[in-house]
Design an enzyme around this catalytic site. Structure first.
Site, PDB file in Angstrom:
ATOM      1  N   HIS A   1       0.832  -1.207   0.000  1.00 46.54           N
ATOM      2  CA  HIS A   1       0.000   0.000   0.000  1.00 46.54           C
ATOM      3  C   HIS A   1       0.866   1.257   0.000  1.00 46.54           C
ATOM      4  O   HIS A   1       0.487   2.287  -0.558  1.00 46.54           O
ATOM      5  CB  HIS A   1      -0.935   0.004   1.215  1.00 46.54           C
ATOM      6  CG  HIS A   1      -2.226  -0.700   0.952  1.00 46.54           C
ATOM      7  ND1 HIS A   1      -2.850  -1.480   1.882  1.00 46.54           N
ATOM      8  CD2 HIS A   1      -3.007  -0.741  -0.161  1.00 46.54           C
ATOM      9  CE1 HIS A   1      -3.966  -1.969   1.363  1.00 46.54           C
ATOM     10  NE2 HIS A   1      -4.071  -1.543   0.130  1.00 46.54           N
TER      11      HIS A   1
ATOM     12  N   CYS B   1      -4.445 -12.113 -17.630  1.00 50.43           N
ATOM     13  CA  CYS B   1      -4.290 -11.300 -16.422  1.00 50.43           C
ATOM     14  C   CYS B   1      -2.985 -11.594 -15.687  1.00 50.43           C
ATOM     15  O   CYS B   1      -2.764 -11.092 -14.597  1.00 50.43           O
ATOM     16  CB  CYS B   1      -5.482 -11.505 -15.490  1.00 50.43           C
ATOM     17  SG  CYS B   1      -5.737 -13.224 -15.011  1.00 50.43           S
TER      18      CYS B   1
END
Length: 570
Positions: A189, A502
């Site tokens: 993050h 993906c």
């Protein structure tokens, strides 16, 4: 010169500010029965203070990064207030007669270590978030002051062992020109927020904190993965030129974000983003994603002490569907197992976890998990264009069984008068040689394929990509893998259906023209890769890329393939 891992691209010039963090040492000290209540109250007071601080950070984050990034700290608050976490800490205090601080550190560290064992970088980096939450709670229990980056009032390049998401949220771009850390990875993050800030950052240097001292002048060049300490005037001037070129290139790429990926001869390709939670939507949209090609739902199940409820999942899927404003959102069902452990599920220890009880195999055996997730996805489909994606499929029987389960749940929802997309699309991951080989049978059962090149490569080449002894053999540009990819794409087209990708290969600039020429319909990747891949496609002739693909498919070695790719001129 020092290097690390690119977290956020850019160049910064400035003086070092070393952010030193002392490790909190807690000595074992048994408490008396009379003090148990006091220690439990310390935990509750520390938690209350932590929640208040994180709520303030959440609001400030929304103002700085946009509402979507608030979700990071909503997640932190949810973990702090989690009933299971509370119960575990209180039980330790009561039964083991240890302090609130020691109990908190033990439980939090256990959760963080479980996450660190996971090979998936995105999930592995959630350990940083858990430790961030735990450190804050611990300091508030012990009344230790918490680092506040808002106190920095000079222009500096920040250097630290690590930076937590809550610290990154405090970064003031007026004073902090960039940051470098010993720890961390590109999917943490902290790195994601750095990219949102567009601040230069390198993480994972291992020991930068030992190589510099306060006020050293350094160049942080994350474009070339270089950290230069006390450079000469000549090097500074050279890097200033690199900075100028990068600025102009970045401005040009920004113009491509919202343009379609259309080749010079009019062939359209869909470009999507891989995400793990709602916070990633901001970056996906900002970089011009036309869809969510992969929503990894594992993140909803990680970093907590119990399975997410159907309603918790529904709210998460609904929010993402609404945020994408009727653009496709492909939701993959839980892909737990392998290297992704959930301590609260007591998954068995297996000799070969990647060949064991994982992904759809767990979901099919634990029907209550599958049903809760599918009901949540179906309910959310009323709020956008949602597709269901099943991982680790190896047989027609599995798909048929899953389709029956979906149909049963649709009947249930109708009886409950709940709205959903009755024509919801269903696809499967092609990530094993088994599914690639019988693709002609599988395609008759589904609406689309999504190729997961990470696992497909690993299983095809029989190489554990996490094993340093043989990781050099892990190569998605191997002729065998390329042949399987082509076979899958062709079979889907033969049946009037489409294939997306993906895996990491979809965002690899070296093979964009090859995948284009092989007929891949949708590329889904890390959001920050989207503008560059769009640029390549928009400069490429589809017919020429097809010619390249024909040559590559005849190549016998990886070297031959790379030589052909390097010689190809857009």
């Amino acid at each position: 010169m020092i290097s690390g891992i690119l977290a956020s691209p850019g160049i910064a010039f400035g003086n070092v500010l070393l952010l030193k963090k002392e490790e909190i040492v807690i000595n074992r000290q048994n408490i008396s029965t009379e003090n148990i209540k006091t220690e439990i109250n310390k935990f509750f007071n520390g938690r209350k203070k932590s929640v208040k601080q994180l709520t303030e950070i959440k609001i400030a984050t929304g103002e700085k990064f946009g509402k979507k990034k608030e979700g990071i700290f909503e997640g932190h608050i949810m973990l702090l207030e989690d009933e299971e976490l509370e119960k575990e800490i209180i039980n330790l205090i009561t039964e083991k007669k240890i302090s609130a601080a020691e109990a908190t550190k033990f439980i939090i560290e256990g959760q963080a270590k479980a996450l660190e064992k996971i090979k998936d970088e995105y999930l592995k980096n959630r350990a940083i978030d858990v430790r961030d939450i735990g450190s804050r709670l611990l300091k508030n229990i012990l009344n230790i002051s918490i680092v506040d980056l808002n106190n920095i009032k000079n222009q500096v390049i920040l250097i630290s062992k690590d930076l937590t998401p809550s610290e990154t949220a405090q970064i003031n771009l007026k004073y902090i020109l960039g940051f470098i850390t010993d720890l961390g990875g590109p999917t943490s993050h902290t790195s994601i927020m750095a990219r949102s800030l567009e601040i230069p950052a390198i993480v994972g240097t291992v020991n930068i904190t030992k190589k510099v001292k306060n006020n050293d002048f350094i160049i942080l060049d994350s474009l070339n993965n270089e950290i230069i300490i006390n450079p000469s005037d000549q090097i500074i001037n050279e890097k200033k030129q690199v900075e100028r070129k990068y600025f102009f290139k970045k401005e040009n790429l920004k113009k491509l974000r919202n343009l379609y990926a259309t080749t010079t001869d009019g062939h359209n390709i869909k470009i999507g983003s891989n995400i793990g939670n709602i916070q990633d939507i901001y970056s996906a949209k900002k970089n011009g994603a036309e869809c969510i090609g992969l929503y990894r739902t594992e993140f909803l199940f990680m970093g907590r002490n119990a399975l997410p409820t159907e309603n918790e999942q529904f709210q998460a899927y609904k929010e993402i569907a609404e945020s994408m404003e009727n653009k496709p959102v492909i939701i993959r069902t839980m892909d737990i197992g392998g290297d992704k452990d959930l301590p609260y599920m007591n998954l068995p220890k297996e000799e070969n976890p990647f060949l064991g009880w994982r992904a759809i195999r767990i979901s099919m055996d634990r029907k209550e998990i599958l049903h809760a997730q599918l009901r949540a996805i179906l309910r959310a489909s009323a709020f956008g264009k949602i597709y269901i994606l099943f991982p680790m499929i190896i047989s027609v029987e599995e798909i048929r069984t899953l389709k029956i389960e979906v149909h049963k749940l649709q009947i249930q929802l109708k009886k409950e008068h709940l709205v959903f997309d009755e024509n919801i699309k269903i696809g499967i991951m092609i990530e094993t040689p088994a599914s690639a080989i019988i693709a002609d049978h599988l395609i008759k059962e589904v609406d689309f394929f999504s190729i997961g090149t990470n696992d497909l490569t690993q299983y095809t080449l029989a190489v554990d990509r996490g094993n340093d002894l043989i990781s050099h053999l892990y190569n998605p540009i191997s002729p065998s893998v390329i042949q399987l990819i082509k076979q899958v794409i062709d079979i889907s087209h033969l049946h009037g259906k489409w294939t997306g990708m993906c895996g990491e290969l979809a965002g690899d600039e070296r093979v964009t023209t090859l995948l284009l020429g092989m007929g891949l319909d949708e590329f889904s990747m890390s959001s920050t890769s989207i503008p560059k891949i769009k640029e390549i496609i928009r400069k490429t002739s589809f017919s020429k890329s097809q010619e390249l693909a024909k040559k590559v498919l005849k190549a016998a070695t990886t070297k031959e393939i790379l030589d052909l790719l390097n010689k190809f001129i857009i």
